[in-house]
Design an enzyme around this catalytic site. Structure first.
Site, PDB file in Angstrom:
ATOM      1  N   ASP A 183      79.483  27.147  82.473  1.00  0.00           N
ATOM      2  CA  ASP A 183      78.173  27.586  81.965  1.00  0.00           C
ATOM      3  C   ASP A 183      78.266  29.058  81.565  1.00  0.00           C
ATOM      4  O   ASP A 183      79.252  29.729  81.836  1.00  0.00           O
ATOM      5  CB  ASP A 183      77.069  27.352  83.016  1.00  0.00           C
ATOM      6  CG  ASP A 183      77.270  28.172  84.275  1.00  0.00           C
ATOM      7  OD1 ASP A 183      78.407  28.248  84.766  1.00  0.00           O
ATOM      8  OD2 ASP A 183      76.289  28.750  84.785  1.00  0.00           O
ATOM      9  N   HIS A 492      84.978  20.643  81.905  1.00  0.00           N
ATOM     10  CA  HIS A 492      83.535  20.881  81.743  1.00  0.00           C
ATOM     11  C   HIS A 492      83.369  22.368  81.463  1.00  0.00           C
ATOM     12  O   HIS A 492      83.151  23.177  82.369  1.00  0.00           O
ATOM     13  CB  HIS A 492      82.819  20.465  83.033  1.00  0.00           C
ATOM     14  CG  HIS A 492      81.335  20.556  82.968  1.00  0.00           C
ATOM     15  ND1 HIS A 492      80.539  19.519  82.576  1.00  0.00           N
ATOM     16  CD2 HIS A 492      80.487  21.586  83.260  1.00  0.00           C
ATOM     17  CE1 HIS A 492      79.268  19.884  82.626  1.00  0.00           C
ATOM     18  NE2 HIS A 492      79.207  21.144  83.045  1.00  0.00           N
ATOM     19  N   ASP A 536      89.327  13.425  84.620  1.00  0.00           N
ATOM     20  CA  ASP A 536      89.473  14.389  83.525  1.00  0.00           C
ATOM     21  C   ASP A 536      88.449  14.052  82.440  1.00  0.00           C
ATOM     22  O   ASP A 536      88.794  13.620  81.347  1.00  0.00           O
ATOM     23  CB  ASP A 536      90.904  14.359  82.968  1.00  0.00           C
ATOM     24  CG  ASP A 536      91.079  15.351  81.826  1.00  0.00           C
ATOM     25  OD1 ASP A 536      90.248  16.283  81.733  1.00  0.00           O
ATOM     26  OD2 ASP A 536      92.022  15.189  81.033  1.00  0.00           O
ATOM     27  N   GLU A 545      84.993  21.029  86.248  1.00  0.00           N
ATOM     28  CA  GLU A 545      84.534  22.311  85.713  1.00  0.00           C
ATOM     29  C   GLU A 545      85.604  23.361  86.021  1.00  0.00           C
ATOM     30  O   GLU A 545      86.594  23.082  86.735  1.00  0.00           O
ATOM     31  CB  GLU A 545      83.178  22.718  86.320  1.00  0.00           C
ATOM     32  CG  GLU A 545      82.573  23.914  85.600  1.00  0.00           C
ATOM     33  CD  GLU A 545      81.070  24.142  85.857  1.00  0.00           C
ATOM     34  OE1 GLU A 545      80.457  23.363  86.601  1.00  0.00           O
ATOM     35  OE2 GLU A 545      80.538  25.117  85.292  1.00  0.00           O
TER      36      GLU A 545
HETATM   37  O1  9MR Z   1      81.306  26.388  93.254  1.00  0.00           O
HETATM   38  C1  9MR Z   1      79.974  25.984  93.593  1.00  0.00           C
HETATM   39  C2  9MR Z   1      80.050  24.916  94.659  1.00  0.00           C
HETATM   40  O2  9MR Z   1      80.598  25.442  95.836  1.00  0.00           O
HETATM   41  C3  9MR Z   1      78.657  24.348  94.910  1.00  0.00           C
HETATM   42  O3  9MR Z   1      78.769  23.272  95.811  1.00  0.00           O
HETATM   43  C4  9MR Z   1      78.055  23.890  93.593  1.00  0.00           C
HETATM   44  C5  9MR Z   1      76.667  23.309  93.737  1.00  0.00           C
HETATM   45  O4  9MR Z   1      75.775  24.263  94.182  1.00  0.00           O
HETATM   46  O5  9MR Z   1      77.993  24.982  92.680  1.00  0.00           O
HETATM   47  C6  9MR Z   1      79.256  25.488  92.354  1.00  0.00           C
HETATM   48  O6  9MR Z   1      79.110  26.576  91.509  1.00  0.00           O
HETATM   49  C7  9MR Z   1      78.665  26.339  90.193  1.00  0.00           C
HETATM   50  C8  9MR Z   1      77.524  27.311  89.967  1.00  0.00           C
HETATM   51  O7  9MR Z   1      76.422  26.933  90.752  1.00  0.00           O
HETATM   52  C9  9MR Z   1      77.111  27.396  88.492  1.00  0.00           C
HETATM   53  N1  9MR Z   1      78.242  27.654  87.654  1.00  0.00           N
HETATM   54  C10 9MR Z   1      79.296  26.647  87.810  1.00  0.00           C
HETATM   55  C11 9MR Z   1      79.801  26.669  89.227  1.00  0.00           C
HETATM   56  C12 9MR Z   1      81.011  25.739  89.399  1.00  0.00           C
HETATM   57  O8  9MR Z   1      80.682  24.411  89.344  1.00  0.00           O
END
Ligand code: 9MR
Length: 563
Positions: A183, A492, A536, A545
């Site tokens: 994102d 992602h 994937d 991601e």
């Molecule tokens: O890395 C984060 C993971 O530990 C959490 O469980 C998850 C859900 O809250 O969010 C991950 O972080 C994401 C962040 O909230 C937004 N940008 C992408 C991050 C990676 O997925």
């Protein structure tokens, strides 16, 4: 018993039969580090099909080594049986394959002193590709060049962040920094651990940092590229402090996630959202570390270090006045939360960095209150970083034994690894499990750099972490884009999706297997076994991601194992 075979002639029959089998998804059958092994290192691959004997074959199809496949062992997390193929005795640099029973062929791999050099460069370059507010030009970005997006010079104060001096809707400028992940938002908590991890790598491995040429716009300015790249994010972080009261905004974000479009096509309003204690402490810790580290890198960085000192002092003071402001997404904001209700670890980390930088006993007293057993670092688990810094400074706060604290964790990792049929210390596959693997490697490597008698065992274990990342895992992927024979192709990651280029932006570590959100691509087709639950697929935000806090410890591990 396995034994080396010196200079054997080509085995034509073997080579012919290899070709026959090679195409049949060998990755599912022989899992090898697709990146490589260093000559003196332990070398092992995994076989997930029945097999008796194996050969290591060079590029001319010469058999250079033969051995027996070990007995099958059950790997519960993967729901599969694996057999170890050990070829440690192959030490001559070159490009090889493993052939099992003359009929199954692995992906190629190298044995080389600099086996991980390209991966390291790519992993740092990936951060460059994720820079906000600037164009990635062709000279530095090659085919992944793109116009600038998200200037972030007109960012609105969200109502959750409003203050008298900066009321709701007032405009601030907060350009630069890295996009967090797939994102386009920027989050202080996650930026802090990422930035710290890279600065610590530069600090512990100065020779590796010095020799690492990344090919970014700042290259050649007299500062190591790793530091140059990290400063791009650090400078942004400093802008997230409200100069009026020292408080720190938790994130800079659109109200909801943007679509899968290029940065330059994004025009959604960006806000800074709520100040919080975790953000203040994490920024204080990172800025305090930067303040004492940057002058050692270059005199040119003294003014920036001075700014960091001020930011750290003011952010920490804000946290003292606001010790328990937990961040939660406001009702109208649905982007990443990075929420944390347990702040003991943030206090320990910040107080420690402040003490190590400013020497005031009040910080040591505060750290004392939050002393405890902390585990492998993660964005919401930063206590261990305090112990890392104590080790890096070769000094301890009164009544702390950092070496013992890190050893306790490292020993437990080594114990798990010794029981693992795949020589892996990972016990739990959470979201971003691959980052847990490289953060485990980091923990081992930090200890290795201050504990000579354990160093060899710790480094061997960290090398196993990298072997897992680059293909010796339950799904046969090298989890880093652009590295190895079977890397992820559908991460992602918005730019990788929208740029019209088949290959994703290279050098990114995919999150990795987990069973946290099995249905992010609709009805799940993923394995129910955690180590095999990876897809994937672009839709799989929970396994595929990428994120800055996942690449940073990858960079750390690659640097720690470079020599
Ligand atoms: O890395 C984060 C993971 O530990 C959490 O469980 C998850 C859900 O809250 O969010 C991950 O972080 C994401 C962040 O909230 C937004 N940008 C992408 C991050 C990676 O997925």
């Amino acid at each position: 018993m396995n034994k080396p075979i010196l200079s054997l002639a080509a085995v034509a029959l073997l080579a012919a039969s290899c070709q026959h089998v090679a195409h049949d998804t060998p990755e599912k059958l022989i899992q090898v580090d697709q990146c490589g092994y260093r000559p003196a290192a332990e070398k092992m691959a995994l076989l997930t099909a029945p097999g008796k004997s194996f050969a290591v074959v060079d590029e001319q199809s010469n058999v250079v080594y033969e051995g027996k496949v070990a007995d099958a062992q059950y790997w519960p997390e993967a729901g599969d049986s694996v057999r170890q193929i050990v070829f440690t005795d192959v030490r001559t640099p070159g490009k090889y394959k493993i052939v099992v029973d003359g009929s199954l062929e692995s992906y190629p791999f190298t044995i080389a002193d600099d086996a991980y050099a390209d991966a390291l460069r790519a992993a740092v370059r990936a951060l460059y590709y994720n820079r906000a507010s600037m164009a990635i030009d062709e000279a530095h970005g090659g085919k992944w060049a793109r116009p600038a997006g998200h200037p972030d010079t007109c960012v609105l104060i969200h109502k959750s962040a409003a203050s008298e001096a900066r009321p709701e809707g007032s405009v601030i400028s907060s350009p630069g920094g890295w996009y967090d992940a797939g994102d386009y938002n920027k989050y202080i908590v996650n930026s802090s651990i990422s930035t710290y991890t890279l600065m610590l790598a530069a600090r512990l491995y100065p020779e590796v940092a010095q020799a690492l040429s990344v090919g970014i716009p700042e290259s050649g300015n007299g500062i190591p590229d790793l530091v140059n790249e990290t400063l791009y994010n650090l400078r942004w972080m400093l802008t997230m402090q409200d100069p009026n009261d020292g408080g720190v905004y938790h994130k800079l974000t659109t109200l909801s996630f943007e679509g899968f479009i290029m940065p330059a096509d994004c025009h959604g309003t960006r806000y800074v959202v709520a100040k919080g204690t975790a953000a203040a402490l994490d920024l204080a810790a990172t800025a305090a570390f930067a303040a004492r580290s940057l002058p050692k890198v270059s005199e040119k960085l003294v003014p920036l270090a001075d700014s960091c000192r001020n930011v750290a002092l003011r952010a920490y003071a804000w946290a003292e006045k606001n010790p328990n402001v937990e961040f939660k997404n406001p009702e109208d904001v649905s982007t990443g939360e990075y929420g944390d209700s347990k702040l003991d670890d943030e206090w320990l980390w910040a107080a420690t960095e402040m003490y190590l930088t400013f020497g005031d006993d009040k910080y040591a007293d505060e750290a004392q209150k939050h002393k405890g057993d902390y585990g492998v670092p993660a964005w919401g688990e930063v206590g261990m970083l305090a112990y890392f810094s104590m080790l890096a400074e070769d000094c301890c706060l009164p009544s702390f034994d950092a070496a013992a604290a890190v050893s306790a964790v490292a020993d437990s990792l080594l114990a798990v690894e010794s029981q693992s049929p795949v020589s892996l210390s990972l016990a739990f596959y959470d979201w971003g499990s691959n980052s847990s693997v490289v953060n485990e490697a980091m923990t081992k490597l930090v200890l290795a750099s201050s504990c000579a008698d354990k160093a060899a065992a710790l480094k061997a274990s960290a090398a196993n972490d990298l072997h897992y990342i680059f293909g010796r895992n339950a799904v046969g992927y090298s989890f880093v884009t652009g590295v190895g024979s079977r890397p992820p192709m559908n991460i992602h990651h918005r730019p990788s999706s929208a740029d019209g280029i088949v290959e994703p932006v290279p050098g990114f570590l995919a999150g990795g297997p987990n069973t946290v959100v099995p249905d992010d691509c609709g009805i799940s087709t993923r394995s129910q076994y955690p180590a095999a639950a990876y897809g994937d697929q672009e839709c799989s935000y929970s396994t595929n991601e990428i994120a800055i806090n996942w690449n940073a410890p990858l960079v750390f591990a690659l640097m720690g194992l470079a020599k």
